[in-house]
Design an enzyme around this catalytic site. Structure first.
Site, PDB file in Angstrom:
ATOM      1  N   ASP A 141      -7.870  -7.321 -19.301  1.00  0.00           N
ATOM      2  CA  ASP A 141      -8.114  -6.650 -20.587  1.00  0.00           C
ATOM      3  C   ASP A 141      -8.690  -5.247 -20.336  1.00  0.00           C
ATOM      4  O   ASP A 141      -8.275  -4.266 -20.962  1.00  0.00           O
ATOM      5  CB  ASP A 141      -9.078  -7.509 -21.419  1.00  0.00           C
ATOM      6  CG  ASP A 141      -9.365  -6.926 -22.779  1.00  0.00           C
ATOM      7  OD1 ASP A 141      -8.527  -7.079 -23.674  1.00  0.00           O
ATOM      8  OD2 ASP A 141     -10.430  -6.282 -22.947  1.00  0.00           O
ATOM      9  N   LYS A 174      -6.991  -1.520 -21.207  1.00  0.00           N
ATOM     10  CA  LYS A 174      -7.696  -0.477 -21.964  1.00  0.00           C
ATOM     11  C   LYS A 174      -7.771   0.820 -21.154  1.00  0.00           C
ATOM     12  O   LYS A 174      -7.657   1.920 -21.704  1.00  0.00           O
ATOM     13  CB  LYS A 174      -9.078  -0.977 -22.362  1.00  0.00           C
ATOM     14  CG  LYS A 174      -9.005  -2.074 -23.434  1.00  0.00           C
ATOM     15  CD  LYS A 174     -10.309  -2.796 -23.610  1.00  0.00           C
ATOM     16  CE  LYS A 174     -10.221  -3.837 -24.725  1.00  0.00           C
ATOM     17  NZ  LYS A 174     -11.351  -4.776 -24.736  1.00  0.00           N
TER      18      LYS A 174
HETATM   19  N1  HSE Z   1     -11.765  -9.719 -25.599  1.00  0.00           N
HETATM   20  C1  HSE Z   1     -12.010  -8.324 -25.868  1.00  0.00           C
HETATM   21  C2  HSE Z   1     -13.391  -7.985 -25.337  1.00  0.00           C
HETATM   22  C3  HSE Z   1     -11.913  -8.082 -27.339  1.00  0.00           C
HETATM   23  O1  HSE Z   1     -14.174  -8.885 -25.074  1.00  0.00           O
HETATM   24  O2  HSE Z   1     -13.695  -6.803 -25.174  1.00  0.00           O
HETATM   25  C4  HSE Z   1     -11.947  -6.632 -27.737  1.00  0.00           C
HETATM   26  O3  HSE Z   1     -10.856  -5.924 -27.231  1.00  0.00           O
END
Ligand code: HSE
Length: 397
Positions: free
Chosen positions: A196, A200
């Site tokens: 994740d 980003k």
């Molecule tokens: N799972 C992601 C986090 C959600 O914990 O940052 C927000 O993008």
């Protein structure tokens, strides 16, 4: 009158419906046009929802309804989200998204498709939850050549670190807390394995450097191997462990992107970022360092960024969306292995010559922690040859 359709009634989608309803008057005033939620698309049934009369099950209804001007994509994942986003843009509807996976992999194409159809594709909520970062980076910092991005962009990982340090609880228990608070992805592997954060970074980097960085080009290390012993060593030298995404511009136009846990000094603003909060430091050649800070995950903070994009889409003051990105430049990615840092190393047994021995409260058996001088990972690996290594974590200087 602007009509909005939400596709995906999960944590973020339901937050968008709530904010649109609760803050409706102010939102319509700021958009310059009344905004009404017309449809919510979800395969599940929500008979007790206050929005029960708005649910539909097929996308064709939204696609074929000329009254719908803005589609909110909060499904997540790539396959259905990509298909619906393409269809909405081609039907002349602006799309607003919180879907970092989709943007990181297909953002360039979708921005181009939006521009071709004279609508906008906006995704402020895909990075940093409620923090305004993408539009400020794209527009307000546009005068700068960006030199470096360094950030904490996963709320779940940061929440886990904070709970481990402040409550002394193990990793798994802290992760359960993040899930209970609605911070984690449906499958939290993406949070804890760094994917994740990697996605980003790709979005930030693509906007900052103007060409599409792809997730597979970013060496990514997650946080699953971090233990309370590592946290204790970090604490003993005035540091915290943080999962950082970094992209450093080289003088030759290359960038060095990577995602990995770091020891960060508590004197550094990033070292003091706790719980679900995110922070992103962007360094521009003219402006210097700019910090963005706020809640990086959770229903209403993330929905707040989505709704702001709905307003922007209605006002169309960013008709072309973000600064366009060019295609990927595979030759311009520098490997993080060659980026020199100090390193924290924990050994089961033995010494590390030339490194400083650290003290910690929870030393077990003959275990010991060490802080090296600046060196590349390649040189460090050579130093560690034949030793039983329990942890290696980069230090941010
Ligand atoms: N799972 C992601 C986090 C959600 O914990 O940052 C927000 O993008």
């Amino acid at each position: 009158m602007v009509k909005v359709a939400i596709i995906g009634f999960g944590v973020v989608g339901s937050g968008v419906a709530e904010i649109l309803t609760d803050n409706g008057a102010g939102i319509s005033r700021k958009a310059g046009d009344p905004i009404e939620l017309k449809y919510i698309l979800d395969v599940r049934d929500f008979p007790d929802s206050p929005f029960a009369d708005k649910f539909i099950k097929v996308f064709d209804v939204i696609e074929g309804d000329p009254e719908v001007n803005v589609v909110v994509e909060t499904i997540g994942g790539v396959s259905a989200a990509l298909e619906f986003t393409e269809r909405a843009l081609k039907a002349g509807k602006s799309v607003v998204s919180s879907n970092k996976e989709l943007v990181a992999t297909h953002g360039r194409y979708l921005l181009e498709l939006a521009a071709k159809n004279k609508v906008v594709y906006l995704f402020e909520a895909s990075v940093g939850g409620g923090i305004p970062i993408l539009r400020p980076l794209s527009e307000c910092m546009a005068a700068n050549d960006i030199l470096e991005i360094c950030g904490i962009v996963n709320g779940t990982a940061n929440y886990i670190f904070t709970r481990m340090v402040q409550d002394g609880i193990p990793f798994e228990e802290a992760l359960r807390g993040a899930q209970a608070n609605g911070y984690a992805e449906k499958d939290p592997t993406a949070d804890v394995e760094g994917l994740d954060t990697c996605r980003k970074l790709c979005i930030l980097s693509s906007i900052a450097f103007g060409w599409h960085l792809l997730p597979e080009q970013v060496p990514t290390i997650g946080i699953t191997k971090i233990t309370l012993a590592d946290e204790a060593y970090a604490d003993s030298c005035g540091m915290r462990i943080k999962l950082l995404c970094r992209a450093i511009a080289g003088a030759d136009g290359s960038i060095c992107p990577f995602v990995e846990p770091h020891f960060v000094s508590m004197k550094d603003p990033l070292g003091g970022v706790e719980d679900v909060f995110n922070a992103i430091k962007v360094t521009g050649d003219s402006v210097g360092d700019v910090m963005f800070y706020g809640r990086g995950a959770g229903k209403l903070p993330t929905a707040s960024a989505v709704v702001a994009d709905i307003i922007a889409a209605v006002r169309k003051h960013t008709l072309a969306g973000y600064q366009p990105w060019q295609e990927n430049r595979p030759g311009d990615v520098m490997f993080a292995e060659r980026f020199a840092s100090r390193w924290y190393v924990r050994l089961a047994k033995g010494e590390l010559t030339g490194a400083k021995k650290l003290s910690a409260h929870q030393v077990q058996g003959e275990e010991s922690g060490w802080m090296t001088g600046p060196m590349t990972r390649i040189d460090l690996n050579a130093e560690l040859e034949g030793k039983t290594v329990l942890s290696v974590i980069r230090v941010m200087d």
